[in-house]
Design an enzyme around this catalytic site. Structure first.
Site, short mmCIF file in Angstrom:
data_model
loop_
_atom_site.label_atom_id
_atom_site.label_comp_id
_atom_site.label_asym_id
_atom_site.label_seq_id
_atom_site.Cartn_x
_atom_site.Cartn_y
_atom_site.Cartn_z
N GLY A 189 0.80 -1.22 0.00
CA GLY A 189 0.00 0.00 0.00
C GLY A 189 0.83 1.27 0.00
N ARG A 231 -2.37 -9.26 -0.04
CA ARG A 231 -3.16 -10.27 -0.76
C ARG A 231 -2.49 -10.73 -2.06
NH1 ARG A 231 -8.30 -11.62 0.54
NH2 ARG A 231 -8.58 -12.38 -1.59
N LYS A 271 -4.47 5.27 12.51
CA LYS A 271 -5.82 5.79 12.64
C LYS A 271 -6.60 5.49 11.36
CE LYS A 271 -5.28 10.54 10.91
NZ LYS A 271 -6.31 10.55 9.88
N ASP A 303 0.05 8.27 15.93
CA ASP A 303 -0.42 9.57 15.46
C ASP A 303 0.83 10.28 14.96
OD1 ASP A 303 -1.11 12.26 15.16
OD2 ASP A 303 -2.63 12.17 16.73
N HIS A 304 0.99 10.36 13.65
CA HIS A 304 2.28 10.82 13.12
C HIS A 304 2.58 12.27 13.49
CE1 HIS A 304 -0.35 12.15 9.76
NE2 HIS A 304 0.55 13.10 9.61
N GLU A 312 -4.36 22.46 4.47
CA GLU A 312 -3.83 21.73 3.32
C GLU A 312 -4.32 22.38 2.04
OE1 GLU A 312 -3.94 17.35 3.39
OE2 GLU A 312 -4.98 17.55 5.30
N HIS A 364 -5.11 14.48 15.65
CA HIS A 364 -3.99 15.41 15.53
C HIS A 364 -4.21 16.73 16.30
CE1 HIS A 364 -2.83 12.55 12.61
NE2 HIS A 364 -3.46 13.07 11.58
#
Length: 496
Positions: free
Chosen positions: A17, A48, A153, A182-183, A221, A245
């Site tokens: 991913g 998978r 999360k 939690d980055h 953002e 956050h």
């Protein structure tokens, strides 16, 4: 055991991913070349689709090169990638877990990792509980070393679903083995909040309602939801950003000094903040929170579409892409001080910053009655720049005696260079060392959901007929400005 150079098997579920490729593989590599990951480690990628070990290693190498790592490190990259193995997997199949366990036992022997295992769930959250349960039932958690579960999360979508998920996970792992990531807590300047407060006599005596008028936390953002629209329709900005956050940053800004710098004491003080948050009834929510949804507009010289025109969104969507709120912390230190938060998509700038606005002097000889006084501000720049700016008033040059605002700047880049650790790099290293200080405890998760749920219930019960209400390329809806104006304040926007 050498905790500064830990040895471990790292199992990444969802290894094909986006998160694994953009963040996890480059972060592990930087730890490796920085000497913080010994040669006694192996990474097992689980997903998978069928792949050979060689194909997976090429995939990892491509991810490292995509991250902009210098070409002179090719030999080091190849050595690093040789530690990676791939295991095709069906999360619902017992056989998959049994085969994975055999692989881990073999690698544990080959790399002498002493049974230490990290299970990193970098995949859809609906599988978290099932995977944790199967890891235990199929014997993968029965190991001679330590075991840790890392969860991305969202941890639930409200308090009841979070409680259900926590119960599933806690049947397989104890609380001190669960690392809810939690980055934001891994970002350099977020971690600097505690140092700025508690290591400086200049600030700590003033860090209260006697001297601070308000605190603002902004995370904006420029990107829209893009290919995350399917997820975003179920989440929205409130669940995606505020519950984790934004509230975590507020907790660090508001917490009391911990008695010691260890996981238990820091978490304890953060939990006290969450317990002190004033909860609002459904009828009060609109007085304290503003929601928004972006429409088409211009960013730079580019025309962009509105949220409802994005793929996988409803043309009548009630999902918020922007949230602004006024938080009140009912304790002795912060009574009467509003904490304003705002976060959104398709805004004018990509920026995360904190502004602490200090109260003006009751009598200031250099600002006669009626003349506007520039308040003292402490600005903590978290991203994309990293640093601190202190805004103070000083005398203008010349004989007039007039004052002018000036800035005192610290740039993290100018002292630490451009290679400050990436958030995931720091957090993975903390997990390897068993330091959970910068991960969220269940008590924090539960209390934050309890606070958020009344807001989401109020918004779900009443459709926002005024959506979309802010243009792409702006700083959000007008109602967010009015939220501060009625208290006599304004949003501060600064770039370094």
């Amino acid at each position: 055991m050498n905790i500064d150079n830990p040895k471990s098997l790292i199992v990444i579920f969802g290894a094909t991913g986006d998160l694994a490729n953009r963040k996890l593989f480059p972060s592990l590599y930087r730890l490796y070349i920085g000497g913080k990951l010994s040669e006694q480690f192996a990474v097992v990628g689980v997903a998978r689709r069928p792949k050979s070990n060689e194909q997976f290693r090429e995939n990892v190498k491509d991810a490292l090169l995509e991250a902009g790592l210098p070409p002179q490190e090719d030999e080091k990259i190849n050595t690093f990638c040789s530690h990676f193995y791939y295991h095709p997997f069906d999360v619902q199949s017992s056989d998959s877990y049994i085969q994975l366990n055999s692989t881990l036992e073999m690698l544990d022997h080959d790399y002498q990792t002493e049974g230490n295992r990290i299970f990193y769930l970098a995949m859809a959250p609906e599988f978290f509980g099932m995977i944790a349960s199967n890891l235990k039932s199929e014997g993968l958690t029965k190991t001679s070393g330590w075991k840790r579960l890392v969860i991305e999360k969202p941890f639930g979508r409200d308090l009841p679903s979070a409680e259900e998920l926590n119960e599933q996970i806690r049947n397989a792992f104890s609380e001190n083995e669960i690392y809810r990531i939690d980055h934001y807590l891994g970002k350099e300047m977020v971690q600097n909040i505690e140092v700025i407060r508690f290591a400086n006599a200049l600030f700590e005596p003033l860090w209260n309602n006697r001297y601070i008028s308000n605190i603002q936390v902004t995370s904006s953002e420029t990107l829209g939801v893009g290919d995350r629209a399917g997820y975003y329709e179920k989440s929205g900005a409130l669940r995606d950003m505020v519950q984790n956050h934004m509230l975590q940053m507020v907790a660090l800004l508001a917490m009391e000094p911990p008695s010691r710098l260890n996981t238990e004491e820091v978490r304890s003080e953060k939990v006290k903040v969450f317990r002190s948050l004033r909860h609002f009834s459904v009828d009060e929510v609109d007085d304290y929170f503003v929601r928004g949804q972006y429409k088409g507009g211009t960013l730079g010289d580019k025309e962009v579409i509105g949220y409802r025109e994005e793929a996988q969104t409803s043309p009548e969507s009630n999902t918020e892409t922007y949230v602004a709120g006024k938080l009140l912390i009912d304790n002795f230190r912060w009574a009467g001080v509003p904490f304003y938060i705002r976060t959104g998509k398709r805004m004018a700038a990509k920026s995360t910053k904190i502004v602490i606005e200090f109260k003006n002097l009751p009598m200031n000889l250099y600002f006669p009655a009626g003349e506007e006084q520039q308040p003292n501000l402490l600005v903590i720049h978290i991203q994309p720049e990293e640093g601190i700016t202190l805004h103070i008033n000083a005398k203008k040059s010349g004989p007039s005696g007039e004052t002018t605002p000036i800035k005192m700047d610290f740039s993290n880049q100018s002292t630490a260079g451009i290679n400050t650790p990436e958030a995931y790099e720091r957090l993975i290293y903390d997990c390897l060392r068993g330091d959970a200080t910068n991960f969220t405890h269940w008590d924090e998760v539960a209390l934050s959901w309890k606070f958020i749920d009344s807001i989401s219930q109020a918004w779900a019960a009443k459709k926002a007929t005024y959506f979309p209400n802010y243009e792409a390329g702006t700083m959000g809806p007008d109602q967010a400005d009015m939220l501060l104006e009625k208290d006599g304040f304004q949003w501060w926007s600064f770039n370094k």
